[in-house]
Design a protein around this motif. Structure first.
Motif, PDB file in Angstrom:
ATOM      1  N   LEU A 141       0.834  -1.208   0.000  1.00 50.97           N
ATOM      2  CA  LEU A 141       0.000   0.000   0.000  1.00 50.97           C
ATOM      3  C   LEU A 141       0.868   1.257   0.000  1.00 50.97           C
ATOM      4  N   ARG A 142       0.528   2.234  -0.817  1.00 47.21           N
ATOM      5  CA  ARG A 142       1.180   3.550  -0.752  1.00 47.21           C
ATOM      6  C   ARG A 142       0.102   4.612  -0.673  1.00 47.21           C
ATOM      7  N   VAL A 143       0.183   5.476   0.344  1.00 47.23           N
ATOM      8  CA  VAL A 143      -0.776   6.577   0.438  1.00 47.23           C
ATOM      9  C   VAL A 143      -0.438   7.607  -0.643  1.00 47.23           C
ATOM     10  N   GLU A 144      -1.434   8.022  -1.416  1.00 50.93           N
ATOM     11  CA  GLU A 144      -1.225   9.041  -2.449  1.00 50.93           C
ATOM     12  C   GLU A 144      -2.053  10.277  -2.096  1.00 50.93           C
ATOM     13  N   ARG A 145      -1.369  11.377  -1.754  1.00 47.93           N
ATOM     14  CA  ARG A 145      -2.097  12.614  -1.441  1.00 47.93           C
ATOM     15  C   ARG A 145      -2.490  13.257  -2.769  1.00 47.93           C
ATOM     16  N   VAL A 146      -3.649  12.866  -3.275  1.00 46.76           N
ATOM     17  CA  VAL A 146      -4.050  13.262  -4.634  1.00 46.76           C
ATOM     18  C   VAL A 146      -4.101  14.784  -4.801  1.00 46.76           C
ATOM     19  N   TRP A 147      -4.381  15.491  -3.696  1.00 49.68           N
ATOM     20  CA  TRP A 147      -4.493  16.955  -3.778  1.00 49.68           C
ATOM     21  C   TRP A 147      -3.136  17.623  -4.070  1.00 49.68           C
ATOM     22  N   GLU A 148      -2.050  16.889  -3.891  1.00 51.20           N
ATOM     23  CA  GLU A 148      -0.727  17.456  -4.229  1.00 51.20           C
ATOM     24  C   GLU A 148      -0.435  17.349  -5.729  1.00 51.20           C
ATOM     25  N   ARG A 149      -1.259  16.606  -6.431  1.00 47.11           N
ATOM     26  CA  ARG A 149      -1.140  16.433  -7.892  1.00 47.11           C
ATOM     27  C   ARG A 149       0.313  16.154  -8.316  1.00 47.11           C
ATOM     28  N   ARG A 150       0.882  15.110  -7.759  1.00 45.87           N
ATOM     29  CA  ARG A 150       2.250  14.702  -8.042  1.00 45.87           C
ATOM     30  C   ARG A 150       2.375  14.329  -9.522  1.00 45.87           C
ATOM     31  N   PRO A 151       3.323  14.942 -10.258  1.00 52.47           N
ATOM     32  CA  PRO A 151       3.434  14.696 -11.706  1.00 52.47           C
ATOM     33  C   PRO A 151       3.555  13.203 -12.063  1.00 52.47           C
ATOM     34  N   GLU A 152       4.333  12.441 -11.285  1.00 46.97           N
ATOM     35  CA  GLU A 152       4.486  11.006 -11.593  1.00 46.97           C
ATOM     36  C   GLU A 152       3.149  10.275 -11.446  1.00 46.97           C
ATOM     37  N   PHE A 153       2.322  10.719 -10.507  1.00 51.09           N
ATOM     38  CA  PHE A 153       1.025  10.074 -10.331  1.00 51.09           C
ATOM     39  C   PHE A 153       0.061  10.494 -11.441  1.00 51.09           C
ATOM     40  N   LEU A 154       0.087  11.777 -11.798  1.00 46.97           N
ATOM     41  CA  LEU A 154      -0.761  12.269 -12.893  1.00 46.97           C
ATOM     42  C   LEU A 154      -0.450  11.554 -14.205  1.00 46.97           C
ATOM     43  N   ALA A 155       0.836  11.199 -14.383  1.00 39.18           N
ATOM     44  CA  ALA A 155       1.219  10.489 -15.606  1.00 39.18           C
ATOM     45  C   ALA A 155       0.590   9.097 -15.625  1.00 39.18           C
ATOM     46  N   MET A 156       0.385   8.504 -14.432  1.00 38.91           N
ATOM     47  CA  MET A 156      -0.248   7.181 -14.374  1.00 38.91           C
ATOM     48  C   MET A 156      -1.764   7.288 -14.486  1.00 38.91           C
ATOM     49  N   ASN A 157      -2.338   8.336 -13.884  1.00 38.47           N
ATOM     50  CA  ASN A 157      -3.784   8.515 -13.913  1.00 38.47           C
ATOM     51  C   ASN A 157      -4.135   9.996 -14.011  1.00 38.47           C
ATOM     52  N   PRO A 158      -4.374  10.473 -15.242  1.00 39.54           N
ATOM     53  CA  PRO A 158      -4.666  11.905 -15.441  1.00 39.54           C
ATOM     54  C   PRO A 158      -5.887  12.380 -14.641  1.00 39.54           C
ATOM     55  N   ALA A 159      -6.776  11.449 -14.262  1.00 36.61           N
ATOM     56  CA  ALA A 159      -7.932  11.846 -13.449  1.00 36.61           C
ATOM     57  C   ALA A 159      -7.494  12.171 -12.025  1.00 36.61           C
ATOM     58  N   CYS A 160      -6.272  11.749 -11.668  1.00 37.64           N
ATOM     59  CA  CYS A 160      -5.682  12.024 -10.348  1.00 37.64           C
ATOM     60  C   CYS A 160      -6.564  11.528  -9.203  1.00 37.64           C
ATOM     61  N   THR A 161      -7.103  10.336  -9.377  1.00 38.83           N
ATOM     62  CA  THR A 161      -7.913   9.717  -8.326  1.00 38.83           C
ATOM     63  C   THR A 161      -7.247   8.434  -7.862  1.00 38.83           C
ATOM     64  N   VAL A 162      -7.527   8.043  -6.610  1.00 40.16           N
ATOM     65  CA  VAL A 162      -7.154   6.716  -6.144  1.00 40.16           C
ATOM     66  C   VAL A 162      -8.399   5.847  -6.199  1.00 40.16           C
ATOM     67  N   PRO A 163      -8.243   4.526  -6.300  1.00 36.24           N
ATOM     68  CA  PRO A 163      -6.999   3.755  -6.331  1.00 36.24           C
ATOM     69  C   PRO A 163      -6.363   3.679  -7.715  1.00 36.24           C
ATOM     70  N   VAL A 164      -5.029   3.457  -7.703  1.00 37.15           N
ATOM     71  CA  VAL A 164      -4.310   3.065  -8.915  1.00 37.15           C
ATOM     72  C   VAL A 164      -3.487   1.837  -8.549  1.00 37.15           C
ATOM     73  N   LEU A 165      -3.561   0.826  -9.387  1.00 34.04           N
ATOM     74  CA  LEU A 165      -2.806  -0.404  -9.137  1.00 34.04           C
ATOM     75  C   LEU A 165      -1.685  -0.531 -10.167  1.00 34.04           C
ATOM     76  N   VAL A 166      -0.459  -0.772  -9.693  1.00 38.87           N
ATOM     77  CA  VAL A 166       0.643  -1.026 -10.619  1.00 38.87           C
ATOM     78  C   VAL A 166       1.066  -2.482 -10.450  1.00 38.87           C
ATOM     79  N   GLU A 167       0.880  -3.246 -11.518  1.00 36.55           N
ATOM     80  CA  GLU A 167       1.182  -4.672 -11.488  1.00 36.55           C
ATOM     81  C   GLU A 167       2.694  -4.915 -11.530  1.00 36.55           C
TER      82      GLU A 167
END
Lengths: 222, 222
Positions: free
Chosen positions: A29-55
Motif C-alpha cells: 500500500l502507498r498513500v497518495e495525497r491526490v491533492w498534491e497532484r504529483r506529476p508522476e502520479f498524474l502520468a499514471m492517472n490523469p484523473a488524479c484519483t485513487v486507487p491506482v494499481l501497478v502490477e
C-alpha cells in the motif's frame, strides 16, 4: 512488488483492497495525497484519483471499476462477480448503485463535504449537502437491510464484490462515526458478517492522522 | 422482442444503443419518462434511471455499465472491450473517465442543469454550474483531441466502447448545440469517424419534442 496507491478513507480504494485480499493477491500500500497532484502520479492517472494499481509487470490500472474487472479476469480463482450471466448482471447493477448513486448521494455529501473539501481547496462544507447526505444514508441503509433480509448476500446466494463495495463505503463512513447502526438490524447483521472476514482486518487497523474512529469501529461485535 | 427503455438525450442510453447496434443485436426502443416514477419501471430498476434492457428470456438489466459488460459476455462476436488484459484495462479506464468524470463535470452541469432539472422538479438552472460545465467541456475536448492525435481510436488500435461512450456524450451535447467543433480539430475528426458509422444513424434521426438540434447535428461532413 505490486503497488496499490490509495487513501485510507476512499471507499473505492477500500473496495479494491478487499478484492485483492479476498483473492489472496499480495500487494503493497502507498498513500497518495491526490491533492498534491504529483506529476508522476498524474502520468499514471490523469484523473488524479485513487486507487491506482501497478502490477509487477508494470501494467498501470486506474479507475476502481477497471481494476476490479481486471482482477477477476486475471485472477479468476476466487470469483467476485458471480457465476451466471444473471448473477453477474445483479452484482454489477449493485456496484453501479453503490459506486455511483451511494457515492454521489452519501459519500460526496458526508465524507467529502466534511473531511476532504477544505483540504482539497474547494471551500467550506455546505450544510445543506450534509443534511441531504444523512437523509440519503438513511434510505440507503433501508435498501441494504431490504436486500440483506431477502438474500444470503447482497447480490444473491454468493458473497460478491457488491458486498465489498457496500461495506467499503459503510466502513469509511463508520470511521467518521456517521452511521447509526441501531437504525436497521438486518443491515447491521449483514455488515457484521462482512466485517468479520479476515480481508477486513487491515482496513480496521488503518488510522488517519488527526481523526480518531469511534470505539465500535474495529469491534466485530458492535 | 428485446426492449431497451431509454431517453433520447441520455448519453448512457446512447452508449448502450450503439453497443447493441454494433453487435447487430435487434432491439425495440421504449421512451421511459423516469420523472413519472412508473411503478412497473421502479420494480425493474429501483434507481429509476435509464437505460434498462429486458432480454427476450425476461432477464432485466439495469445500469449501463452492467448492460455493456453483459452484452460483451453474452454476445462476444463483435468485442467492444479490447482483446488483451492491457487493452481492456485502458478501455475501462476511459469508460470510467467518460461515464463518471465527464458525466459529472459536463453532462450534469450542462444538459442536466439546462434541460432536465426543471422537468424533474429539482429547481431552476444554476448559472455557476453551467459556466463550470462549459469550462470543463473545453478541457475534456482537449483530452479527446490528445488521445485522437496519438491513437487510431481513443483506447488504442481498435474501435471500442470507449469511443462509443465518448461519442454518446458528445452527440447528446451536440443535439443541444453545446459544442464548438472549431475548438479542436483532432477531436472533431475522430468524432466525424464515429458519427459516420451505420450504428450512429438511428441516434441522429431521434428528435426530442420542443427541442430542435442545430443544422450540423446530423450532418456527417460538419
Amino acid at each position: 512488488m505490486r503497488i496499490l496507491y490509495h487513501l485510507p478513507l476512499s471507499p473505492f480504494s477500500r473496495k479494491v483492497r478487499l478484492a485483492l485480499t479476498e483473492k489472496r493477491i499480495p500487494f503493497e500500500l502507498r498513500v497518495e495525497r491526490v491533492w498534491e497532484r504529483r506529476p508522476e502520479f498524474l502520468a499514471m492517472n490523469p484523473a488524479c484519483t485513487v486507487p491506482v494499481l501497478v502490477e509487477e509487470n508494470g501494467l498501470v490500472l486506474a479507475e476502481s471499476y477497471a481494476i476490479c474487472e481486471y482482477l477477476d479476469e486475471a485472477y479468476p480463482d476466487v470469483p467476485l462477480f458471480g457465476r451466471t450471466l444473471s448473477e453477474r448482471a445483479e452484482v454489477r447493477r449493485l456496484l453501479g448503485w453503490f459506486d455511483n448513486h451511494f457515492g454521489q448521494q452519501v459519500y460526496r455529501n458526508l465524507l467529502w463535504e466534511r473531511h476532504m473539501k477544505r483540504q482539497l481547496g474547494h471551500g467550506n462544507p455546505d450544510g445543506a449537502a450534509i443534511r441531504a447526505g444523512y437523509a440519503n444514508l438513511k434510505t440507503h441503509m433501508e435498501v441494504i437491510g431490504w436486500l440483506a433480509e431477502r438474500r444470503t448476500w447482497l447480490a444473491g446466494p454468493h458473497l460478491s464484490l457488491a458486498d465489498f463495495a457496500a461495506a467499503a463505503h459503510l466502513s469509511a463512513l463508520d470511521y467518521a462515526n456517521d452511521i447509526d447502526w441501531s437504525l436497521n438490524t438486518a443491515a447491521r447483521d449483514w455488515y457484521s458478517r462482512v466485517k468479520s472476514r479476515p480481508s477486513f482486518r487491515t482496513l480496521l487497523v488503518d488510522r488517519v492522522t488527526g481523526m480518531e474512529p469511534p470505539a465500535h469501529y474495529a469491534d466485530l461485535d458492535f
